[in-house]
Enzyme design. Sequence first.
Site, PDB file in Angstrom:
ATOM      1  N   GLU A 196       0.704  -1.510  -0.086  1.00 26.67           N
ATOM      2  CA  GLU A 196       0.051   0.018  -0.022  1.00 26.67           C
ATOM      3  C   GLU A 196       0.866   1.208  -0.006  1.00 26.67           C
ATOM      4  O   GLU A 196       2.051   1.259   0.491  1.00 26.67           O
ATOM      5  CB  GLU A 196      -0.953  -0.053   1.157  1.00 26.67           C
ATOM      6  CG  GLU A 196      -1.882  -1.127   1.230  1.00 26.67           C
ATOM      7  CD  GLU A 196      -2.743  -1.334   2.455  1.00 26.67           C
ATOM      8  OE1 GLU A 196      -2.607  -0.370   3.294  1.00 26.67           O
ATOM      9  OE2 GLU A 196      -3.473  -2.286   2.619  1.00 26.67           O
ATOM     10  N   CYS A 234       3.990   8.603   0.904  1.00 29.57           N
ATOM     11  CA  CYS A 234       4.588   7.374   2.038  1.00 29.57           C
ATOM     12  C   CYS A 234       4.650   6.084   1.132  1.00 29.57           C
ATOM     13  O   CYS A 234       3.622   5.445   0.767  1.00 29.57           O
ATOM     14  CB  CYS A 234       3.747   7.346   3.120  1.00 29.57           C
ATOM     15  SG  CYS A 234       4.188   6.247   4.412  1.00 29.57           S
ATOM     16  N   CYS A 276       6.082  -6.507   6.962  1.00 34.44           N
ATOM     17  CA  CYS A 276       7.396  -5.941   7.650  1.00 34.44           C
ATOM     18  C   CYS A 276       7.868  -7.356   8.764  1.00 34.44           C
ATOM     19  O   CYS A 276       7.015  -7.585   9.181  1.00 34.44           O
ATOM     20  CB  CYS A 276       7.108  -4.692   8.383  1.00 34.44           C
ATOM     21  SG  CYS A 276       8.284  -3.740   9.288  1.00 34.44           S
ATOM     22  N   CYS A 280       6.863  -4.290  15.309  1.00 33.49           N
ATOM     23  CA  CYS A 280       6.592  -3.407  16.445  1.00 33.49           C
ATOM     24  C   CYS A 280       5.120  -3.549  17.098  1.00 33.49           C
ATOM     25  O   CYS A 280       4.283  -3.679  16.309  1.00 33.49           O
ATOM     26  CB  CYS A 280       6.867  -1.914  15.767  1.00 33.49           C
ATOM     27  SG  CYS A 280       8.466  -1.733  15.307  1.00 33.49           S
ATOM     28  N   CYS A 304       1.881  -1.513  15.646  1.00 28.65           N
ATOM     29  CA  CYS A 304       1.891  -1.468  14.279  1.00 28.65           C
ATOM     30  C   CYS A 304       1.001  -2.536  13.391  1.00 28.65           C
ATOM     31  O   CYS A 304       1.416  -3.591  13.982  1.00 28.65           O
ATOM     32  CB  CYS A 304       3.108  -1.109  13.580  1.00 28.65           C
ATOM     33  SG  CYS A 304       3.135  -1.076  11.803  1.00 28.65           S
ATOM     34  N   CYS A 336      -1.322   6.429   9.713  1.00 31.67           N
ATOM     35  CA  CYS A 336      -0.192   6.163  10.115  1.00 31.67           C
ATOM     36  C   CYS A 336      -0.173   4.523  10.899  1.00 31.67           C
ATOM     37  O   CYS A 336      -0.955   4.540  11.840  1.00 31.67           O
ATOM     38  CB  CYS A 336       0.670   7.037  10.914  1.00 31.67           C
ATOM     39  SG  CYS A 336       2.413   6.473  11.386  1.00 31.67           S
TER      40      CYS A 336
END
Length: 405
Positions: free
Chosen positions: A115, A132, A139, A143, A146, A373
């Site tokens: 994305e 972005c 990933c 984290c 996230c 975010c």
Amino acid sequence: MNSEVAHPSVAQGEIKTSPEAIQKVNLLGMSRSEMEKFFEDMGEKKFRAGQVMKWIHQFFVTDFAEMTNISGKLREKLEKICEIKAPEVVHRNYSKDGTRKWVFRVGDGEGSLVETVLIPAEDKTGERKTLCISSQVGCALDCSFCSTGKQGFQRDLTPAEIIGQLWMANFSYMEEVPVAERERSVTNVVMMGMGEPLLNYDAVLSSMSIMLDDFAYGMSKRRVTLSTSGVVPKIDQLAKDIDVALAISLHAPNDELRNELVPINKKYPLEQLIAACQRYITKDGNESARKHVTIEYVMLDGVNDKPEHAQQLLKLLKNLPSKINLIPFNPFPHAPYGRSSRNRIIAFQKTLSDAGFVCTIRQTRGDDIDAACGQLVGQVADRTRRAAQWKKKIAEKNEILRSEG
């Protein structure tokens, strides 16, 4: 030469092809030096690379027949062995606040989606458009706050798949504009989408060199930012290889808390990370993009937003030229955190500002299209099985709550 593509043999203008169908070379992800070598291997002058790059990245042309300052013979040659191909757009959504989000299919694997989000904002020079960009499918860092990390990791993106996101975002404003009147619309890039950019170093470096190249996007190095969770050795390597702005996904002012929120901190703790940031901005010259480091700090209710956390952050950053960006947390299903209250965020900001730091609160944008975010989820074929483990954990927790209720 890009390792991402196979190409027919070219030597002194001769094209050698097998009777079978060949895989065409995708020129989209080639840096200028790579493209110059490609043309020289074809027996062509290397200045052709600059001409073709301008057609691709400044006029958003994918048909060689439209490249009018190139000879017909060369255009025919390129048509046989080359292509200009951005990742396939499988979904696009435009928010009511002007934010744009694309979902791209990369590769043939099921669920190979990434994305990209474009955020418009007014600034002193006119309308700023910040893109972005993702660097990986999923990933690997996990984290805890996230949603992207909870989806696991599949693979790195190629240079063509990375720069293709910028190409498509610009093209989205130019589709109905005649070729001669097209212009680049995206003003800023942040390598802050899905993935950890420094764990896909070579492809990200090549892509950023295209962003800065005057024959491509010609972006100011102050307007290209790489965001990392803290891969210390690669921060030092980045300082040697390119001059772009650096952002750190910090999110905690002490090692104990950061170990929980950003697990890579266990390998590269805060002392090492801050020292690497200090080395990164140690550069002579007024034109460097490395005058400061941007600190990203997501605000988690009752976790990292207390007055003592603000004081710890002041102590941590006291010798590091930095700007601090406070990010209101964007909840996702079954997230173990909540968003800090507006009053708590403002109080945190005041503590930092009163101490002399430039500290801003990021405006939440695009959350109506899951573009805010931490919400870049995508759908990935999870090599780490993290997504399945996460869902199992949530299901077990819900079952316990039901049995206790």
